[in-house]
Write a protein that holds these residues in place. Structure first.
Motif, PDB file in Angstrom:
ATOM      1  N   ASN A  92      -0.341  -4.513   2.426  1.00  0.00           N
ATOM      2  CA  ASN A  92       0.225  -5.826   2.343  1.00  0.00           C
ATOM      3  C   ASN A  92       1.114  -5.602   1.382  1.00  0.00           C
ATOM      4  O   ASN A  92       2.482  -6.158   1.297  1.00  0.00           O
ATOM      5  CB  ASN A  92      -0.706  -6.700   1.806  1.00  0.00           C
ATOM      6  CG  ASN A  92      -1.964  -6.992   2.628  1.00  0.00           C
ATOM      7  OD1 ASN A  92      -1.604  -6.919   3.872  1.00  0.00           O
ATOM      8  ND2 ASN A  92      -3.064  -7.778   2.443  1.00  0.00           N
ATOM      9  N   ALA A  93       1.199  -4.478   0.373  1.00  0.00           N
ATOM     10  CA  ALA A  93       2.208  -4.383  -0.606  1.00  0.00           C
ATOM     11  C   ALA A  93       3.374  -3.861   0.070  1.00  0.00           C
ATOM     12  O   ALA A  93       4.651  -4.164  -0.210  1.00  0.00           O
ATOM     13  CB  ALA A  93       1.836  -3.500  -1.801  1.00  0.00           C
ATOM     14  N   TRP A  94       3.159  -2.963   1.060  1.00  0.00           N
ATOM     15  CA  TRP A  94       4.186  -2.333   1.762  1.00  0.00           C
ATOM     16  C   TRP A  94       4.871  -3.338   2.374  1.00  0.00           C
ATOM     17  O   TRP A  94       6.233  -3.449   2.699  1.00  0.00           O
ATOM     18  CB  TRP A  94       3.857  -1.380   2.812  1.00  0.00           C
ATOM     19  CG  TRP A  94       3.056  -0.076   2.036  1.00  0.00           C
ATOM     20  CD1 TRP A  94       2.681   0.218   1.031  1.00  0.00           C
ATOM     21  CD2 TRP A  94       2.560   1.133   2.966  1.00  0.00           C
ATOM     22  NE1 TRP A  94       2.167   1.458   0.714  1.00  0.00           N
ATOM     23  CE2 TRP A  94       2.011   2.076   1.772  1.00  0.00           C
ATOM     24  CE3 TRP A  94       2.514   1.439   4.073  1.00  0.00           C
ATOM     25  CZ2 TRP A  94       1.403   3.073   2.218  1.00  0.00           C
ATOM     26  CZ3 TRP A  94       1.895   2.633   4.565  1.00  0.00           C
ATOM     27  CH2 TRP A  94       1.277   3.598   3.557  1.00  0.00           C
ATOM     28  N   ALA A  95       4.249  -4.289   3.239  1.00  0.00           N
ATOM     29  CA  ALA A  95       5.048  -5.158   3.932  1.00  0.00           C
ATOM     30  C   ALA A  95       5.639  -6.277   3.085  1.00  0.00           C
ATOM     31  O   ALA A  95       6.689  -6.704   3.577  1.00  0.00           O
ATOM     32  CB  ALA A  95       3.924  -5.928   4.888  1.00  0.00           C
ATOM     33  N   ASN A  96       5.076  -6.601   2.123  1.00  0.00           N
ATOM     34  CA  ASN A  96       5.711  -7.499   1.041  1.00  0.00           C
ATOM     35  C   ASN A  96       7.050  -6.817   0.303  1.00  0.00           C
ATOM     36  O   ASN A  96       7.839  -7.445   0.077  1.00  0.00           O
ATOM     37  CB  ASN A  96       4.944  -7.723  -0.061  1.00  0.00           C
ATOM     38  CG  ASN A  96       3.866  -8.707   0.339  1.00  0.00           C
ATOM     39  OD1 ASN A  96       3.550  -9.210   1.287  1.00  0.00           O
ATOM     40  ND2 ASN A  96       2.608  -8.635  -0.632  1.00  0.00           N
ATOM     41  N   SER A  97       7.329  -5.678   0.523  1.00  0.00           N
ATOM     42  CA  SER A  97       8.289  -5.020   0.071  1.00  0.00           C
ATOM     43  C   SER A  97       9.611  -4.941   1.251  1.00  0.00           C
ATOM     44  O   SER A  97      10.897  -4.381   1.016  1.00  0.00           O
ATOM     45  CB  SER A  97       8.268  -3.526  -0.321  1.00  0.00           C
ATOM     46  OG  SER A  97       7.888  -2.625   0.887  1.00  0.00           O
ATOM     47  N   GLY A  98       9.271  -5.669   2.385  1.00  0.00           N
ATOM     48  CA  GLY A  98      10.214  -5.614   3.386  1.00  0.00           C
ATOM     49  C   GLY A  98      10.013  -4.831   4.509  1.00  0.00           C
ATOM     50  O   GLY A  98      10.833  -4.717   5.549  1.00  0.00           O
ATOM     51  N   GLU A 132       8.652  -4.236   7.768  1.00  0.00           N
ATOM     52  CA  GLU A 132       7.989  -5.103   8.844  1.00  0.00           C
ATOM     53  C   GLU A 132       6.978  -4.363   9.653  1.00  0.00           C
ATOM     54  O   GLU A 132       7.401  -3.300  10.027  1.00  0.00           O
ATOM     55  CB  GLU A 132       8.989  -5.730   9.634  1.00  0.00           C
ATOM     56  CG  GLU A 132       8.466  -6.880  10.614  1.00  0.00           C
ATOM     57  CD  GLU A 132       9.735  -7.385  11.533  1.00  0.00           C
ATOM     58  OE1 GLU A 132       9.507  -7.980  12.447  1.00  0.00           O
ATOM     59  OE2 GLU A 132      10.927  -7.441  11.104  1.00  0.00           O
ATOM     60  N   SER A 188       1.670  -4.355   7.383  1.00  0.00           N
ATOM     61  CA  SER A 188       0.601  -5.013   6.590  1.00  0.00           C
ATOM     62  C   SER A 188      -0.772  -4.642   7.187  1.00  0.00           C
ATOM     63  O   SER A 188      -0.687  -3.768   8.130  1.00  0.00           O
ATOM     64  CB  SER A 188       0.703  -6.456   7.066  1.00  0.00           C
ATOM     65  OG  SER A 188       0.356  -6.883   8.261  1.00  0.00           O
ATOM     66  N   SER A 203      -6.871  -8.107  -0.805  1.00  0.00           N
ATOM     67  CA  SER A 203      -5.879  -8.173  -0.220  1.00  0.00           C
ATOM     68  C   SER A 203      -4.493  -8.482  -0.998  1.00  0.00           C
ATOM     69  O   SER A 203      -3.461  -8.601  -0.594  1.00  0.00           O
ATOM     70  CB  SER A 203      -5.924  -9.530   0.793  1.00  0.00           C
ATOM     71  OG  SER A 203      -5.853 -10.688  -0.120  1.00  0.00           O
ATOM     72  N   ASP A 204      -4.917  -8.686  -2.332  1.00  0.00           N
ATOM     73  CA  ASP A 204      -3.814  -8.877  -3.394  1.00  0.00           C
ATOM     74  C   ASP A 204      -3.580  -7.619  -3.793  1.00  0.00           C
ATOM     75  O   ASP A 204      -4.103  -7.032  -4.699  1.00  0.00           O
ATOM     76  CB  ASP A 204      -4.474  -9.778  -4.460  1.00  0.00           C
ATOM     77  CG  ASP A 204      -3.300 -10.274  -5.310  1.00  0.00           C
ATOM     78  OD1 ASP A 204      -2.275  -9.870  -5.385  1.00  0.00           O
ATOM     79  OD2 ASP A 204      -3.646 -11.103  -6.106  1.00  0.00           O
ATOM     80  N   PRO A 205      -2.095  -7.379  -3.949  1.00  0.00           N
ATOM     81  CA  PRO A 205      -1.547  -5.967  -4.225  1.00  0.00           C
ATOM     82  C   PRO A 205      -1.845  -5.797  -5.901  1.00  0.00           C
ATOM     83  O   PRO A 205      -1.747  -4.927  -6.152  1.00  0.00           O
ATOM     84  CB  PRO A 205      -0.170  -6.131  -3.927  1.00  0.00           C
ATOM     85  CG  PRO A 205      -0.200  -6.838  -2.516  1.00  0.00           C
ATOM     86  CD  PRO A 205      -1.230  -7.776  -2.930  1.00  0.00           C
TER      87      PRO A 205
END
Length: 606
Positions: free
Chosen positions: A121-127, A129, A132, A415-417
């Motif tokens: 999820n941290a990877w996805a949150n960094s942009g 796409e 996650s 689920s929380d980075p």
């Protein structure tokens, strides 16, 4: 179980007669074997897999305990010293990797750990796409063939890669029930004073499945291993490119071993862009002549976090100043290539335990080894399939308290980075017995400790323009003060675990253990015993090339500015994941193959 290898269809560089291929995969390691399997599924394609090592498919290479790197020697691996580590007072660490089809999955500890959803999820949150946990779970399930799991929603038995969690524990130091007079009197039997019991007493919850996404972020857990139903190591070579696959696909898959890629052939296109056209290959024998092979569709580099950046730099893609120093023409100035090297730096606190409760007993007592060997050969069971670490303990530094670990409900959201674990502690039933401090009549035991989210970053650079030369690896361990804080906390927890075991009656004696009341003594211990745990990542990381830590590939794993070229191995991880890296590396391979196939699905072959 028959202790003889079968003939495997390996081709030499000189024997490769075709000059054009749809896909060329450079690196037949943990990721490369998966990609070769998936891309060669389609009849009519032509796939070339290039690997520096060989198949080396011997019986011993499949015995789990005997095939791990610390036992097996160098037949399927390479090693060389890193650059001197400043924080280790100039002492280098050993760099180790796999050199055979299957790569490091042929020599590692076979641990199958995905990491918690927060990681991805941290990877996805960094942009990034598509990266996650929810989006990657289907790829974890696609490859997995779970032998002993009851959680069907998060485990699969449909894939090629066999994974198991041992139902019983092998060593009393981990956990074992023992008969006592109370048992004989009809009373419940008592759990042996063990790591699991010590962890519980310190506030760490125990759970059976480390790979469940809803598990607590911190705690003690059984781990899964890539060991098949016959009790053999199940590397990605054995899972994805077994003899049956290699033989049945010989019309479309060529496996070229004992071969290196000298450089990629990257040329300018009429519209002013760059595109990879092919690869210059040569035998690993020094002085061999080069062979050229052309890629009609794509070249996929899967040579690992040390090999992949080196091939890009040899091809003129990388930090401009470094390439110019070596006289390599610069085709694409990409500063992130070889930068951002991360690793799980670790060490071990070491102890003496009873000989019969340590793997050292197999080495010191020939009859014990012969009994274990007989049990393995006849039944596929016993100590020779025992893992080096039966359980893993994950924790966060912020939760460590004087009395143990304090876990609140708000700290358990996986689920929380923000809740990623900082370190791992692994009880291992063996330690290096050579130091004179060890009592030779006793066995050895260790808590192996890993910093999971290091802030320090090193680099990989070429030592010369010769692809046969080892690279220059500056590990730069403990350059960040935060890494010292996390390692002190991890050592403190390991020592507390040993103290709880001793207080409960387990016969464990300190050998190499620092004074945890004195930070200076802990730091001295770190400087003396710190080492690599061989989880090299992020040297071709996913991300924008203008990021603070420059990226090399985009979310489709395409190298920035070069068409037809992808990288797909642990080098593309944005940061080193807070888990063991072989399962995430396979997910990268699965996703890469899927993206490639989708891109070229419109091509109809006659």
């Amino acid at each position: 179980m028959w202790p003889f290898s079968e003939s495997y269809p390996e081709s030499s560089c000189e024997a490769v007669v075709e000059t054009e291929w749809d896909y060329i995969i450079v690196g037949g390691g943990t990721s490369g074997c998966v990609i070769a399997n998936r891309l060669s599924e389609e009849p009519g394609v032509k796939v070339l897999l290039v690997e520096r090592g060989r198949a080396a498919n011997t019986w011993l290479s499949r015995v789990p305990l005997l095939s791990t790197n610390f036992v097996a020697g160098k037949s399927r691996s390479f090693s060389f010293p890193s650059e001197p580590v400043a924080q280790f007072d100039g002492r280098p660490t050993e760099i180790v990797g796999g050199r055979a089809l299957g790569g490091t999955s042929r020599i590692n500890s076979m641990m199958y750990t995905r990491g918690i959803p927060a990681e991805y999820n941290a990877w996805a949150n960094s942009g990034l796409e598509g990266w996650s946990y929810h989006e990657l779970l289907p790829y974890f399930l696609k490859s997995q063939n779970s032998i002993e799991s009851k959680y069907s929603e998060f485990h699969s038995d449909l894939g090629e890669w066999q994974v198991r969690a041992h139902t019983d524990y092998f060593f009393p130091s981990t956990a074992r029930q023992v008969e006592t007079p109370l048992l004989l009197a009809g009373r419940p039997h008592i759990e042996r004073h063990s790591v699991i019991k010590a962890a519980k007493s310190l506030g760490l919850p125990f759970y059976d499945d480390l790979n469940l996404p809803m598990r607590p972020v911190v705690g003690c857990s059984k781990t899964h291993f890539t060991i098949d139903s016959e009790g053999q190591r199940h590397s990605t070579f054995h899972a994805f490119l077994p003899l049956s696959i290699a033989m049945s696909r010989r019309d479309r898959l060529t496996i070229c071993t004992s071969t290196i890629a000298r450089r990629l052939d990257i040329k300018s296109t009429p519209d002013g862009n760059l595109r990879v056209e092919g690869v210059f290959l040569q035998s690993v024998k020094p002085g061999s002549s080069a062979t050229y092979v052309r890629a009609r569709r794509e070249v996929i580099v899967a040579s690992g976090a040390l090999g992949s950046p080196c091939l890009l730099m040899l091809s003129g893609v990388g930090p401009c100043a470094h390439l110019q120093e070596l006289g390599i023409p610069v085709l694409k100035d990409l500063p992130g290539v070889g930068s951002n090297l991360q690793d799980h730096v670790g060490l071990s606190t070491e102890y003496s335990v009873p000989m019969d409760e340590s793997l050292l007993g197999l080495l010191k007592r020939p009859l014990s080894f012969l009994r274990a060997l007989w049990k393995y050969v006849t039944k596929g069971r016993g100590l020779l399939i025992s893992p080096i670490a039966e359980v893993s303990i994950f924790a966060r530094t912020a939760l460590l308290a004087p009395g143990g670990v304090t876990v609140n409900s708000e700290d358990t959201d996986s689920s929380d980075p923000a809740h990623l674990p900082d370190f791992e502690v692994m009880p291992t039933p063996i330690a290096d017995p050579r130091p004179p401090e060890f009592d030779r009549s006793k066995g050895t035991f260790a808590f192996t400790i890993a910093i999971l989210r290091p802030k320090s970053r090193g680099s990989v650079r070429l030592s010369s323009s010769d692809p046969l030369e080892h690279p220059v690896c500056d590990m730069n361990y403990f350059a960040s003060p935060e890494d010292w804080v996390n390692m002190r906390a991890a050592i403190t927890l390991a020592v507390r675990l040993s103290q709880c075991m001793r207080e409960s009656g387990y016969p464990i004696e300190d050998v190499h253990v620092p004074d945890i009341s004195d930070d200076a003594d802990i730091d001295k211990f770190i400087k003396e015993y710190g080492r690599s745990l061989y989880h090299y990542t992020s040297t071709c990381r996913m991300g924008d090339e203008n990021d603070t830590f420059p990226g090399v590939v985009d979310a489709q794993l395409r190298v920035h500015g070069i068409r037809g070229l992808r990288v797909a191995d642990a080098s593309v991880f944005p940061t080193v994941p807070a888990t063991h890296t072989q399962a995430p590396a396979v997910v990268v391979a699965e996703k890469c193959a899927d993206m490639v196939k989708k891109q070229w699905a419109h091509i109809q072959r006659i």
